[in-house]
Design a protein around this motif. Structure first.
Motif, PDB file in Angstrom:
ATOM      1  N   LEU A   1      70.999  51.461 119.588  1.00 15.00           N
ATOM      2  CA  LEU A   1      71.227  51.826 121.218  1.00 15.00           C
ATOM      3  C   LEU A   1      72.611  52.489 121.454  1.00 15.00           C
ATOM      4  O   LEU A   1      73.332  50.969 121.812  1.00 15.00           O
ATOM      5  CB  LEU A   1      70.455  50.856 121.751  1.00 15.00           C
ATOM      6  N   THR A   2      72.989  53.457 122.530  1.00 15.92           N
ATOM      7  CA  THR A   2      74.163  53.255 122.508  1.00 15.92           C
ATOM      8  C   THR A   2      74.116  54.088 125.154  1.00 15.92           C
ATOM      9  O   THR A   2      73.261  54.752 124.159  1.00 15.92           O
ATOM     10  CB  THR A   2      75.562  54.052 121.618  1.00 15.92           C
ATOM     11  N   VAL A   3      74.648  54.244 125.059  1.00 14.35           N
ATOM     12  CA  VAL A   3      74.472  54.853 126.345  1.00 14.35           C
ATOM     13  C   VAL A   3      75.569  55.603 127.087  1.00 14.35           C
ATOM     14  O   VAL A   3      76.810  54.847 126.718  1.00 14.35           O
ATOM     15  CB  VAL A   3      74.771  53.642 127.644  1.00 14.35           C
ATOM     16  N   LYS A   4      75.149  56.239 127.175  1.00 14.89           N
ATOM     17  CA  LYS A   4      76.972  57.440 127.483  1.00 14.89           C
ATOM     18  C   LYS A   4      76.484  57.673 128.917  1.00 14.89           C
ATOM     19  O   LYS A   4      75.802  58.203 129.061  1.00 14.89           O
ATOM     20  CB  LYS A   4      77.606  58.488 126.717  1.00 14.89           C
ATOM     21  N   ASN A   5      78.037  57.638 129.979  1.00 13.47           N
ATOM     22  CA  ASN A   5      77.397  58.337 131.570  1.00 13.47           C
ATOM     23  C   ASN A   5      78.486  59.943 131.362  1.00 13.47           C
ATOM     24  O   ASN A   5      78.926  59.613 130.887  1.00 13.47           O
ATOM     25  CB  ASN A   5      78.155  57.446 132.341  1.00 13.47           C
ATOM     26  N   LEU A   6      77.506  61.133 130.864  1.00 19.28           N
ATOM     27  CA  LEU A   6      78.200  61.896 131.063  1.00 19.28           C
ATOM     28  C   LEU A   6      77.592  63.009 132.065  1.00 19.28           C
ATOM     29  O   LEU A   6      76.535  63.544 132.353  1.00 19.28           O
ATOM     30  CB  LEU A   6      76.833  62.823 129.665  1.00 19.28           C
ATOM     31  N   LYS A   7      79.238  62.984 133.177  1.00 15.72           N
ATOM     32  CA  LYS A   7      78.610  63.816 134.413  1.00 15.72           C
ATOM     33  C   LYS A   7      77.546  63.093 135.007  1.00 15.72           C
ATOM     34  O   LYS A   7      76.242  63.924 135.760  1.00 15.72           O
ATOM     35  CB  LYS A   7      78.829  65.327 134.341  1.00 15.72           C
ATOM     36  N   ASN A   8      77.333  62.705 135.872  1.00 15.76           N
ATOM     37  CA  ASN A   8      76.326  61.311 136.289  1.00 15.76           C
ATOM     38  C   ASN A   8      75.077  61.010 135.321  1.00 15.76           C
ATOM     39  O   ASN A   8      74.376  61.204 136.588  1.00 15.76           O
ATOM     40  CB  ASN A   8      75.880  62.413 137.399  1.00 15.76           C
ATOM     41  N   THR A   9      75.177  61.514 134.370  1.00 13.30           N
ATOM     42  CA  THR A   9      73.566  61.647 133.532  1.00 13.30           C
ATOM     43  C   THR A   9      74.161  60.435 132.274  1.00 13.30           C
ATOM     44  O   THR A   9      75.106  60.947 132.037  1.00 13.30           O
ATOM     45  CB  THR A   9      73.424  63.235 132.725  1.00 13.30           C
ATOM     46  N   ILE A  10      72.936  59.659 132.534  1.00 14.40           N
ATOM     47  CA  ILE A  10      72.980  58.717 131.493  1.00 14.40           C
ATOM     48  C   ILE A  10      72.215  59.054 130.524  1.00 14.40           C
ATOM     49  O   ILE A  10      71.289  59.892 130.017  1.00 14.40           O
ATOM     50  CB  ILE A  10      72.045  56.766 131.794  1.00 14.40           C
ATOM     51  N   HIS A  11      72.959  59.023 129.269  1.00 14.76           N
ATOM     52  CA  HIS A  11      72.877  59.830 127.879  1.00 14.76           C
ATOM     53  C   HIS A  11      72.103  58.908 127.241  1.00 14.76           C
ATOM     54  O   HIS A  11      72.913  57.562 126.338  1.00 14.76           O
ATOM     55  CB  HIS A  11      72.981  61.032 127.247  1.00 14.76           C
ATOM     56  N   TYR A  12      70.963  58.570 126.475  1.00 17.26           N
ATOM     57  CA  TYR A  12      70.356  57.034 125.236  1.00 17.26           C
ATOM     58  C   TYR A  12      70.367  57.949 123.910  1.00 17.26           C
ATOM     59  O   TYR A  12      69.901  58.438 123.481  1.00 17.26           O
ATOM     60  CB  TYR A  12      69.038  56.529 125.900  1.00 17.26           C
ATOM     61  N   HIS A  13      71.423  57.532 122.863  1.00 11.37           N
ATOM     62  CA  HIS A  13      69.971  57.522 121.683  1.00 11.37           C
ATOM     63  C   HIS A  13      70.563  56.193 121.009  1.00 11.37           C
ATOM     64  O   HIS A  13      71.207  55.483 120.198  1.00 11.37           O
ATOM     65  CB  HIS A  13      72.020  58.308 120.205  1.00 11.37           C
TER      66      HIS A  13
ATOM     67  N   SER B   1      68.926  61.349 129.399  1.00 10.45           N
ATOM     68  CA  SER B   1      68.005  62.247 128.755  1.00 10.45           C
ATOM     69  C   SER B   1      68.269  61.162 127.642  1.00 10.45           C
ATOM     70  O   SER B   1      69.049  60.175 127.390  1.00 10.45           O
ATOM     71  CB  SER B   1      69.052  63.060 128.331  1.00 10.45           C
ATOM     72  N   PHE B   2      67.593  61.296 126.306  1.00 15.61           N
ATOM     73  CA  PHE B   2      67.368  60.899 125.114  1.00 15.61           C
ATOM     74  C   PHE B   2      67.813  61.458 124.558  1.00 15.61           C
ATOM     75  O   PHE B   2      67.288  62.652 124.116  1.00 15.61           O
ATOM     76  CB  PHE B   2      65.770  60.146 124.975  1.00 15.61           C
ATOM     77  N   ASP B   3      68.357  61.047 122.613  1.00 15.53           N
ATOM     78  CA  ASP B   3      68.100  61.023 121.366  1.00 15.53           C
ATOM     79  C   ASP B   3      67.819  60.542 120.807  1.00 15.53           C
ATOM     80  O   ASP B   3      67.904  59.608 120.937  1.00 15.53           O
ATOM     81  CB  ASP B   3      69.202  61.784 120.726  1.00 15.53           C
ATOM     82  N   ILE B   4      66.707  61.360 120.133  1.00 16.47           N
ATOM     83  CA  ILE B   4      65.952  59.499 118.755  1.00 16.47           C
ATOM     84  C   ILE B   4      66.808  60.101 117.453  1.00 16.47           C
ATOM     85  O   ILE B   4      66.102  61.729 117.334  1.00 16.47           O
ATOM     86  CB  ILE B   4      64.789  59.465 119.523  1.00 16.47           C
ATOM     87  N   THR B   5      67.054  59.364 116.828  1.00 14.27           N
ATOM     88  CA  THR B   5      66.895  59.422 115.373  1.00 14.27           C
ATOM     89  C   THR B   5      66.126  59.225 114.290  1.00 14.27           C
ATOM     90  O   THR B   5      66.353  57.190 115.007  1.00 14.27           O
ATOM     91  CB  THR B   5      68.510  59.079 115.370  1.00 14.27           C
TER      92      THR B   5
END
Length: 73
Positions: free
Chosen positions: A4-16, A48-52
């Motif tokens: 699980l990684t978390v990134k903050n992209l332009k006020n969006t939290i993205h989970y992969h 937002s989410f990405d799932i592998t």
């Protein structure tokens, strides 16, 4: 479940999320996780989410629906 990684992209939290193994436990966790993700996404549009999903098992002909059996070697 790992990775699980978390990134903050332009006020969006993205989970992969990376799920290793989709057997009984992995598929149960995956189903529950999707329900949680849908709830969070409805409450906050800045997520937002990405799932592998990775699993080494091979598809067996006996486990396929009758209409899919032709495509399984």
């Amino acid at each position: 479940m790992r990775g699980l990684t978390v990134k903050n992209l332009k006020n969006t939290i993205h989970y992969h999320v990376v799920i290793i193994g989709t057997g009984a436990n992995g598929s149960h966790i995956f189903r529950s996780m999707l329900q949680d993700m849908a709830t969070y996404a409805k409450a906050n549009r800045n997520i937002s989410f990405d799932i592998t999903i990775a699993d080494e098992d091979k598809v067996e002909r006996k486990n396929c629906a009758p209409g899919m059996r032709k495509s399984v070697a």
